[in-house]
Each structure stands twice: as structure tokens, then as C-alpha cells.
Design an enzyme around this catalytic site. Structure first.
Site, PDB file in Angstrom:
ATOM      1  N   ARG A  16       0.766  -1.304   0.005  1.00 20.54           N
ATOM      2  CA  ARG A  16      -0.109  -0.107  -0.010  1.00 20.54           C
ATOM      3  C   ARG A  16       1.075   1.431  -0.008  1.00 20.54           C
ATOM      4  O   ARG A  16       0.353   2.289  -0.234  1.00 20.54           O
ATOM      5  CB  ARG A  16      -0.978  -0.100   1.253  1.00 20.54           C
ATOM      6  CG  ARG A  16      -1.845  -0.824   1.402  1.00 20.54           C
ATOM      7  CD  ARG A  16      -2.791  -1.383   2.410  1.00 20.54           C
ATOM      8  NE  ARG A  16      -2.046  -2.371   3.055  1.00 20.54           N
ATOM      9  CZ  ARG A  16      -2.354  -2.671   4.506  1.00 20.54           C
ATOM     10  NH1 ARG A  16      -3.237  -2.516   4.838  1.00 20.54           N
ATOM     11  NH2 ARG A  16      -1.613  -3.814   5.090  1.00 20.54           N
ATOM     12  N   ARG A 438      47.459  43.944 -10.453  1.00 21.20           N
ATOM     13  CA  ARG A 438      46.373  44.568 -11.283  1.00 21.20           C
ATOM     14  C   ARG A 438      47.056  45.548 -12.174  1.00 21.20           C
ATOM     15  O   ARG A 438      48.280  45.958 -11.997  1.00 21.20           O
ATOM     16  CB  ARG A 438      45.842  45.848 -10.041  1.00 21.20           C
ATOM     17  CG  ARG A 438      44.593  45.630  -9.704  1.00 21.20           C
ATOM     18  CD  ARG A 438      44.229  46.960  -8.763  1.00 21.20           C
ATOM     19  NE  ARG A 438      43.976  46.599  -7.491  1.00 21.20           N
ATOM     20  CZ  ARG A 438      44.219  47.284  -6.345  1.00 21.20           C
ATOM     21  NH1 ARG A 438      44.881  48.631  -6.185  1.00 21.20           N
ATOM     22  NH2 ARG A 438      43.767  46.857  -5.212  1.00 21.20           N
TER      23      ARG A 438
HETATM   24  C1  UD1 Z   1      -2.019  -6.740  11.328  1.00 21.04           C
HETATM   25  C2  UD1 Z   1      -2.923  -7.598  12.160  1.00 21.04           C
HETATM   26  C3  UD1 Z   1      -4.252  -6.769  12.607  1.00 21.04           C
HETATM   27  C4  UD1 Z   1      -3.883  -5.486  13.346  1.00 21.04           C
HETATM   28  C5  UD1 Z   1      -2.659  -4.628  12.365  1.00 21.04           C
HETATM   29  C6  UD1 Z   1      -1.985  -3.660  13.434  1.00 21.04           C
HETATM   30  C7  UD1 Z   1      -2.684  -9.985  11.396  1.00 21.04           C
HETATM   31  C8  UD1 Z   1      -3.276 -10.749  10.746  1.00 21.04           C
HETATM   32  N1  UD1 Z   1      -3.175  -8.607  11.528  1.00 21.04           N
HETATM   33  O1  UD1 Z   1      -2.630  -6.396   9.992  1.00 21.04           O
HETATM   34  O2  UD1 Z   1      -5.059  -7.458  13.452  1.00 21.04           O
HETATM   35  O3  UD1 Z   1      -4.718  -4.737  13.690  1.00 21.04           O
HETATM   36  O4  UD1 Z   1      -1.343  -5.539  12.248  1.00 21.04           O
HETATM   37  O5  UD1 Z   1      -1.288  -2.931  12.522  1.00 21.04           O
HETATM   38  O6  UD1 Z   1      -1.692 -10.062  11.958  1.00 21.04           O
HETATM   39  N2  UD1 Z   1       4.985  -9.036   7.728  1.00 21.04           N
HETATM   40  C9  UD1 Z   1       5.784 -10.017   7.682  1.00 21.04           C
HETATM   41  N3  UD1 Z   1       5.659 -11.229   6.822  1.00 21.04           N
HETATM   42  C10 UD1 Z   1       4.218 -11.510   6.401  1.00 21.04           C
HETATM   43  C11 UD1 Z   1       3.551 -10.615   6.373  1.00 21.04           C
HETATM   44  C12 UD1 Z   1       3.693  -9.292   7.390  1.00 21.04           C
HETATM   45  O7  UD1 Z   1       7.206  -9.779   8.166  1.00 21.04           O
HETATM   46  O8  UD1 Z   1       4.333 -12.556   5.813  1.00 21.04           O
HETATM   47  C13 UD1 Z   1       5.106  -8.051   8.557  1.00 21.04           C
HETATM   48  C14 UD1 Z   1       4.651  -6.761   7.587  1.00 21.04           C
HETATM   49  O9  UD1 Z   1       6.114  -6.223   7.164  1.00 21.04           O
HETATM   50  C15 UD1 Z   1       4.445  -5.516   8.804  1.00 21.04           C
HETATM   51  C16 UD1 Z   1       3.747  -6.475   9.849  1.00 21.04           C
HETATM   52  O10 UD1 Z   1       4.182  -7.920   9.761  1.00 21.04           O
HETATM   53  O11 UD1 Z   1       5.383  -5.035   9.402  1.00 21.04           O
HETATM   54  C17 UD1 Z   1       2.120  -6.213   9.911  1.00 21.04           C
HETATM   55  O12 UD1 Z   1       1.882  -6.655   8.559  1.00 21.04           O
HETATM   56  P1  UD1 Z   1       0.858  -5.937   7.756  1.00 21.04           P
HETATM   57  O13 UD1 Z   1       0.512  -6.587   6.505  1.00 21.04           O
HETATM   58  O14 UD1 Z   1       0.940  -4.579   7.772  1.00 21.04           O
HETATM   59  O15 UD1 Z   1      -0.652  -6.538   8.738  1.00 21.04           O
HETATM   60  P2  UD1 Z   1      -1.742  -5.599   8.969  1.00 21.04           P
HETATM   61  O16 UD1 Z   1      -2.713  -5.620   7.770  1.00 21.04           O
HETATM   62  O17 UD1 Z   1      -1.538  -4.076   9.143  1.00 21.04           O
HETATM   63 CA    CA Z   2       0.282  -2.862   9.280  1.00 20.75          CA
END
Ligand code: UD1
Ligand code: CA
Length: 452
Positions: A16, A438
Site C-alpha cells: 500500500r 592589477r
Molecule cells: C496486522 C494484524 C491486525 C492489526 C494490525 C495492526 C494480522 C493478521 N493482522 O494487520 O490485526 O490490527 O496488524 O497494525 O496479524 N509481515 C511479515 N511477513 C508477512 C506478513 C507481514 O513480516 O508474511 C510484517 C509486515 O512487514 C508488517 C507486519 O508484519 O511489518 C504487519 O503486517 P501487515 O501486513 O501490515 O498487517 P496488517 O494488515 O496491518
Molecule cells: Ca500494518
């Protein structure tokens, strides 16, 4: 804090953000998001957190430079999958603090309180929550009275669940054994087809284990950054925190609305910051200095009682009681002694200007050492570059460089030496000598002719 392991999830791309950079490498108040998170984890006493990396891992590794143990998640299959990668690195009797690399606004005292509550109550898992007026996008905390029932993601939630304003901050504490036993059981049966870390709570609840929720007092702390808009909102929050901190420490900030101070800047008591000023990087301003208006300093040190007015400086050291500006430009490698004056339209690069010397107007000084109390006349240019190489200039103590002098480097002008205004000096000038280069002035009497 003993027996505490921190796991920071930072492998996601941050789709995003629509950026070439991985999300956690975006900058907030002069520091990357991941550095903010590392700082707070260090503040609660974790020396070497685990950072889960994937997308853009090389640049994240270079940035965090040995402050953490790097664990690679080759495919990003969800937050649960991210934490699975950390399993070999923790013991069953340890407390595992899990954080997201995209949540830089948490405060160390909140983390401290979360860990304390979790450990004192002997919980299997504790989730940090917050109330948000606009909870869109966050996982919601579904409770029965005080008891957690489940954590449901926005995309999986019913319309009633979406109305709930208590959200999952994405920060948790787990008992090592509870985390290990449940992580292996989570599935991808959800709207996004990912391994959700939050599913661990479903399993623990079914096993009737002790689960706690801990709500932040300050809802800003749960703020997660997923988009550039949210990055800008976070910047606003951090900026206000920084300004309030320095005002509480005895710094006058005349107009906080037009003042920008990075997280790693240091200010001493009775510094005054005038409007439209930006202090960035590792800048340090010492007591009683006055900075601004309209000044931008990056990685600079400004000594006690100096004044920097309407100017730009980068990687420069300014001594005590100096007067800089208006419209001075100090470039990397500039070092000014005490009581130096640098005035309007003066550019200085990689030069040492010693105590009491003056460069008051319209000059370029590059690769130069200017001795004590030397005076550099208006329009003096050090011709330091021959098209191939840069050459040094040395100007002795108390030397007087006449206005509009060109100093063709390499060149030395001795102590108390003087150059005549308008001279192009190509040969060394001995101490106490006068060098003039100069043509003689020609006078034609009665040259003026009336127009016919
Ligand atoms: C997540 C939570 C949500 C919470 C929110 C808070 C889950 C399923 N959801 O959602 O409940 O309200 O955070 O901000 O956990 N990441 C990895 N590996 C992956 C996926 C993600 O390292 O395979 C890391 C991302 O880089 C990020 C963090 O985990 O730093 C959170 O991932 P993101 O995709 O932002 O989760 P949200 O959709 O925000
Ligand atoms: Ca997040």
C-alpha cells in the site's frame, strides 16, 4: 528485563506504500521506521531483537547494522508465518514480545507495562489494544465483558464487528511454550489466505489458556503505517511529541507549527528556535544559541551562544558565539572556531575557519584553512578546482584578503599578509607582505563628449 525475546516483523513489502523501498525503510522524523522500533525495544532492555526480513532485506540489514539478529522469511505468507521463522530462536520458558516494524509510535513505557502485566499474571498471551475513532483496516478485538473472544481482521469481520473501535495494535506477549505449540496449528482459512498470527489466540482460547488484553492510554501508539497518508499522519504525531519534549526541557520554540526537528537532534537549555526552521539528522545545538528564522541544519553542531539566521548548513561544525547569515551556505566539512562571522551569500565547503576570522559577504571558500582573526573581503573566491583536481588554500592568522580577490589554489598566504582588492593571486604570499596583481589605472582627462 530478563528472559525477554523480541521479534519484529518486517518482511512485508508494504504494497500500500507503492514504493521501491520496503515499508520499514521509510523515514519518520529523520529515522527509518525499523530504527524507531529498535530504539523502543532496546529501551525495554532487549539487547538483540530478532528482525524478520524478506522484501528488500539487503537494505534493511545495512540500515540496522548489527543491532539485531536477522531472520529471513523467504515467502511472505502472513504474520503467523513470519513469527514461525523465529521459532528456533526462543525457549519455552521465555517471554516473546512480538512487534510490527510498521508501528513506530509505541512508547517504551507502554511495552514495559505490557510485559509486566503479562509476566505478573502468568498469561499465555497478552495483546496490546487501543481505541481508535477510525478503526478501519485494523483487526478488531471482540470481547465478552472483559474477556477476549477473538481477534477478527477487517476483511473477515461482519458489519457489526467492524463497528467495534477497540483494535489489535499488532503487539503481543506470549509464553514461549504457548506460542510454539499453537503456531504450528494455524491455517490459511481466512479472507486473505494467509497465516494470521492472530489465529494463535483462537487456539489458546479453545485450550482455555489465560489470555489478557492491555489497552494503551494513548491511542496514537497503536498507529500502524500502511500508506503514505498514514506516514504523514505519523510524522505529525512524532513532530508534536518532539517539540513538546524540547519545550519541556527548556527550549524556546517560537512557532511550533513551522518548526521541524528530527528525532535524533539534541538541544540544550535556553536554545531559541525561530519560525520556519528545520533541524535534521544528528544536529546538536548548544546553550543559548538562536537558530532561524528560515534555517535548515542537517548533521550540524552549533556552539553556545551562536546565531544562525536565514541559512543552510550540512555536516558542519559551528563554534561558540559565531554569527552566521543571512543567506550563508555551509557545506560538508566546514568547521568554524569561536566568534567567526559568516555573512550573506557566502558558501564554505570543507574548510576550517579559525577563531575570530570573518567572511562577511559574497565569497566562496573551499578546501581552505583560514587562520585566526583573518579577514576575507567581499567577493573573495578560492579557485580550488582546476577541472581535474581540488587544491588547498592556506590563509595565515590576521591576513587581510582584499575585496574581490581570486586565490588560485594550491596557494599559501602568510600571517598578516594583505592582498590588494581585485587581485588574482597565483603565487604564495609571504607573511606580512602585500600582494597586488592589477593593471595600472589609466586616466584620460576630458574624455566625456557631449551628445550632438
Ligand atoms: C496486522 C494484524 C491486525 C492489526 C494490525 C495492526 C494480522 C493478521 N493482522 O494487520 O490485526 O490490527 O496488524 O497494525 O496479524 N509481515 C511479515 N511477513 C508477512 C506478513 C507481514 O513480516 O508474511 C510484517 C509486515 O512487514 C508488517 C507486519 O508484519 O511489518 C504487519 O503486517 P501487515 O501486513 O501490515 O498487517 P496488517 O494488515 O496491518
Ligand atoms: Ca500494518
Amino acid at each position: 528485563m530478563s528472559n525477554l525475546v523480541a521479534v519484529i516483523m518486517a518482511a512485508g513489502k508494504g504494497t500500500r506504500m507503492k514504493s521501491k523501498l520496503p515499508k520499514v525503510m521509510h523515514s519518520l522524523a529523520g529515522k527509518t521506521l525499523i530504527e524507531h522500533v529498535l530504539d523502543m525495544v532496546e529501551q525495554v532492555g532487549v539487547e538483540r531483537p530478532l528482525v524478520i526480513v524478506g522484501h528488500g532485506r539487503e537494505c534493511i540489514e545495512a540500515c540496522i547494522n548489527k543491532r539485531a539478529e536477522i531472520v529471513v522469511q523467504t515467502e511472505q505468507l502472513g504474520t503467523g508465518h513470519a513469527v514461525m521463522q523465529a521459532m528456533p530462536y526462543f525457549e519455552d520458558d521465555q517471554t516473546i514480545l512480538v512487534l510490527s516494524g510498521d508501528q513506530p509510535l509505541l512508547k517504551a513505557e507502554t511495552l514495559d507495562a505490557l510485559v509486566k502485566l503479562h509476566q505478573e499474571q502468568g498469561a499465555s498471551a497478552t495483546v496490546l489494544t487501543a481505541y481508535l475513532d477510525q478503526p478501519f483496516g485494523y483487526g478488531r478485538i471482540i470481547k465478552d465483558g472483559e474477556d477476549l473472544v477473538k481477534i477478527v481482521e477487517e476483511k473477515d469481520a461482519s458489519s457489526d464487528e467492524r463497528k467495534i473501535k477497540e483494535v489489535n495494535s499488532g503487539t503481543y506477549c506470549f509464553k514461549g511454550s504457548a506460542l510454539r505449540e499453537t503456531l504450528t496449528k494455524i491455517t490459511t482459512q481466512n479472507a486473505q489466505g494467509e497465516y494470521y498470527l492472530t489465529e494463535v489466540f483462537d487456539i489458546l482460547l479453545k485450550r482455555k489458556e489465560k489470555i489478557l488484553t492491555y489497552c494503551t492510554v494513548n491511542s496514537h501508539e497503536a498507529f500502524g503505517i500502511n500508506s503514505r497518508g498514514q506516514l504523514a499522519e505519523a510524522e505529525k504525531i512524532v513532530r508534536t511529541r518532539i517539540l513538546e519534549h524540547w519545550m519541556a526541557e527548556g527550549v524556546t520554540i517560537v512557532d511550533p507549527a513551522s518548526t521541524f526537528i528530527d528525532a535524533d537532534v539534541e538541544l540544550e537549555q535556553d536554545v531559541t528556535i525561530l519560525p520556519f526552521t528545520r533541524l535534521s539528522g544528528k544536529t546538536r545545538i548548544e546553550e543559548d544559541a538562536v537558530i532561524g528564522p528560515q534555517t535548515s541544519l542537517e548533521n550540524c553542531i552549533v556552539g553556545r551562544g551562536s546565531e544562525v539566521f536565514n541559512s543552510v548548513a550540512r555536516d558542519a561544525m559551528i563554534g561558540e558565539r559565531c554569527h552566521i547569515g543571512p543567506f550563508s551556505y555551509l557545506r560538508p566539512g566546514t568547521k568554524l572556531g569561536a566568534e567567526v562571522k559568516v555573512g550573506d551569500f557566502v558558501e564554505i565547503k570543507n574548510s576550517w575557519i579559525e577563531t575570530g576570522a570573518k567572511v562577511p559577504h559574497l565569497s566562496y571558500i573551499g578546501d581552505t584553512h583560514v587562520g585566526k582573526s583573518a579577514n576575507i573581503g567581499a567577493g573573495t573566491i578560492t579557485c580550488n578546482y582546476d577541472g581535474l583536481k581540488k587544491h588547498p588554500t592556506k590563509i595565515g592568522d590576521h591576513a587581510f584578503i582584499g575585496s574581490n580577490t581570486n586565490l588560485v589554489a594550491p596557494l599559501e598566504v602568510g600571517e598578516y599578509a594583505v592582498t590588494g582588492a581585485g587581485s588574482t593571486i597565483t603565487k604564495n604570499v609571504p607573511a606580512k607582505a602585500l600582494a597586488v596583481e592589477r593593471n595600472h589605472q589609466v586616466i584620460r582627462e576630458n574624455w566625456h563628449r557631449e551628445k550632438i
